[in-house]
Design an enzyme around this catalytic site. Sequence first.
Site, PDB file in Angstrom:
ATOM      1  N   ASP A  40      12.186  73.586  76.325  1.00  0.00           N
ATOM      2  CA  ASP A  40      11.818  72.187  76.486  1.00  0.00           C
ATOM      3  C   ASP A  40      11.473  71.559  75.130  1.00  0.00           C
ATOM      4  O   ASP A  40      10.940  72.218  74.237  1.00  0.00           O
ATOM      5  CB  ASP A  40      10.614  72.111  77.428  1.00  0.00           C
ATOM      6  CG  ASP A  40      10.270  70.704  77.836  1.00  0.00           C
ATOM      7  OD1 ASP A  40      11.149  70.001  78.351  1.00  0.00           O
ATOM      8  OD2 ASP A  40       9.097  70.307  77.637  1.00  0.00           O
ATOM      9  N   GLU A  81      16.759  71.608  75.158  1.00  0.00           N
ATOM     10  CA  GLU A  81      16.497  70.278  75.720  1.00  0.00           C
ATOM     11  C   GLU A  81      16.336  69.325  74.533  1.00  0.00           C
ATOM     12  O   GLU A  81      15.265  69.237  73.927  1.00  0.00           O
ATOM     13  CB  GLU A  81      15.241  70.311  76.591  1.00  0.00           C
ATOM     14  CG  GLU A  81      14.992  69.021  77.373  1.00  0.00           C
ATOM     15  CD  GLU A  81      14.166  68.016  76.608  1.00  0.00           C
ATOM     16  OE1 GLU A  81      14.768  67.072  76.049  1.00  0.00           O
ATOM     17  OE2 GLU A  81      12.946  68.164  76.564  1.00  0.00           O
ATOM     18  N   ASP A 114      12.356  64.934  85.275  1.00  0.00           N
ATOM     19  CA  ASP A 114      11.665  63.746  84.774  1.00  0.00           C
ATOM     20  C   ASP A 114      12.382  62.436  85.122  1.00  0.00           C
ATOM     21  O   ASP A 114      11.868  61.357  84.838  1.00  0.00           O
ATOM     22  CB  ASP A 114      11.509  63.828  83.248  1.00  0.00           C
ATOM     23  CG  ASP A 114      10.404  64.791  82.830  1.00  0.00           C
ATOM     24  OD1 ASP A 114       9.473  65.007  83.625  1.00  0.00           O
ATOM     25  OD2 ASP A 114      10.476  65.318  81.707  1.00  0.00           O
TER      26      ASP A 114
END
Length: 517
Positions: free
Chosen positions: A303, A350, A405
């Site tokens: 992430d 990401e 998200d």
Amino acid sequence: MSFFQARKRVKCMRKNGILLPITSLPSPWGVGTLGKEAYSFVNFLNGSGQTYWQILPINPTSYGDSPYQSYSTFAGNPYFIDLDLLAGNGLLNQNEYDWLDWDTEKDKVDYGFLYNHRFNVLKLAVDRFLENPDPEYVEFLENNADWLDDYALFMALKNKHEGKAWWDWDEKYKFYSPEKAEEWKEELKEDYEFYRVLQFFFTKQWNALKKYANDKGVEIIGDLPIYVARDSVDVWAHPEYFELDEDLNPKRVAGCPPDAFSADGQLWGNPLYNWSNQREDGFKWWIDRIDYATKLYDIVRIDHFRGFDSYYAIPYEDDTARNGEWVDGPGIDLFKAVEDSIGKKKIIAEDLGFLTPSAKDLLKNTKFPGMKILQFAFDSRDSANGEYYPFNYPENSVAYTGTHDNDTIMGWVNTAHPDDVQLAMDYMDLQDPKNMNWAMIREVMKSPSNYSILTAQDLVGLGSESRMNVPSRLGGNWQWRLLPGQLDDAIQQKLLHLTKLYKRFPIEAEKEEKTAQ
């Protein structure tokens, strides 16, 4: 050539998968688990020709219930331990847990209810287990002592302090040392052993599920948050790896600067790394962390990858992210150290958000596939939306309809600016926005990206009520769950058709299918 192409059983370069968090699996016990419905979902993936099951972090959640704010970067979430499997092992009687009303809302997780009741049931199983421990338990303790012992002690101390954050504990427990830890283990022996046994339960169930998935040709994509929670064993037991003052308070914290989506930016609040100390130690903590994750999962999604190039540092006392500054991260040196220590691993970066040239160079130098989100292509607030048009996707990338998200596709249709929705319809030559979810699914699957991931919500065509997370919103996140039967045979067959149509179907499986016919 990307590392994903090294797999022997599946020879096709183009592959597809589904994003579905463990928490979101159907279950009669209040939250998705590693039990029956997880195996059923693997069968759904196998039957629709999917190669990947992507999940969110599976670590124990803390205040706020976010999987990105965990008590440990190594431990597994006790909520995922399946009660029926424990009953099948003789560690529970079903009447000890089926009398509780676990499903107050069948399509949402009630974390408060879980917190108040789940551990009482698990305590019964642990007590029975310790009467005659599994011979594998001793080996498990030895193999995982480097993280397990401190984690179990940390949780035992949290219990002693009625769940308070470690910086609010009695002064003698606030400052960790290996010598004190040995004393505290004896002092809190019962709770300490309880949390060690829970991790054994979790690991046995996880390993069995992962093996089943792999045997069905399904690989699991796990999620590794860049930061850890302040209230975690990682920070408590290793303060030297974080930017903390003499009283162990953060000097600066993590977040994102203001942009078109948020005038105040995002104040995550995680303590930042002391990269000087990490570098002097040869990045050992990070090497151990990535090594463990790549053993737990088949593929690891890291992430906020741009944070390794440069990260946003916000003064600890601030209540918004407006006054932060960008600071250089460890860059390629970290990933060279990881590769030198544990070899090449399957990693997805990401790389969303604003990327500087140096951040793009870091991605290029690692050769990790980045992420492309189709919804971003049609968002007029995003100045970089041109690179999210599918015709611009590089082969070595992972194309998504959306992530945890984002709103769902149908939720986006109902909340986005009408001009943005019309742009999407024009791009896909779509006449009716009611069909937007399958139109976007097709667009992602036929893109040049070698890897594509769809969300379970978009397959079903659900709206904003099933959105997983709204960044910076307090409360109401991480709750959505599938209802039994929502991923039905019709969806499976439609997905199978598209997987074959866009050449994302495993060649070996296709040969077996033709032979059977």
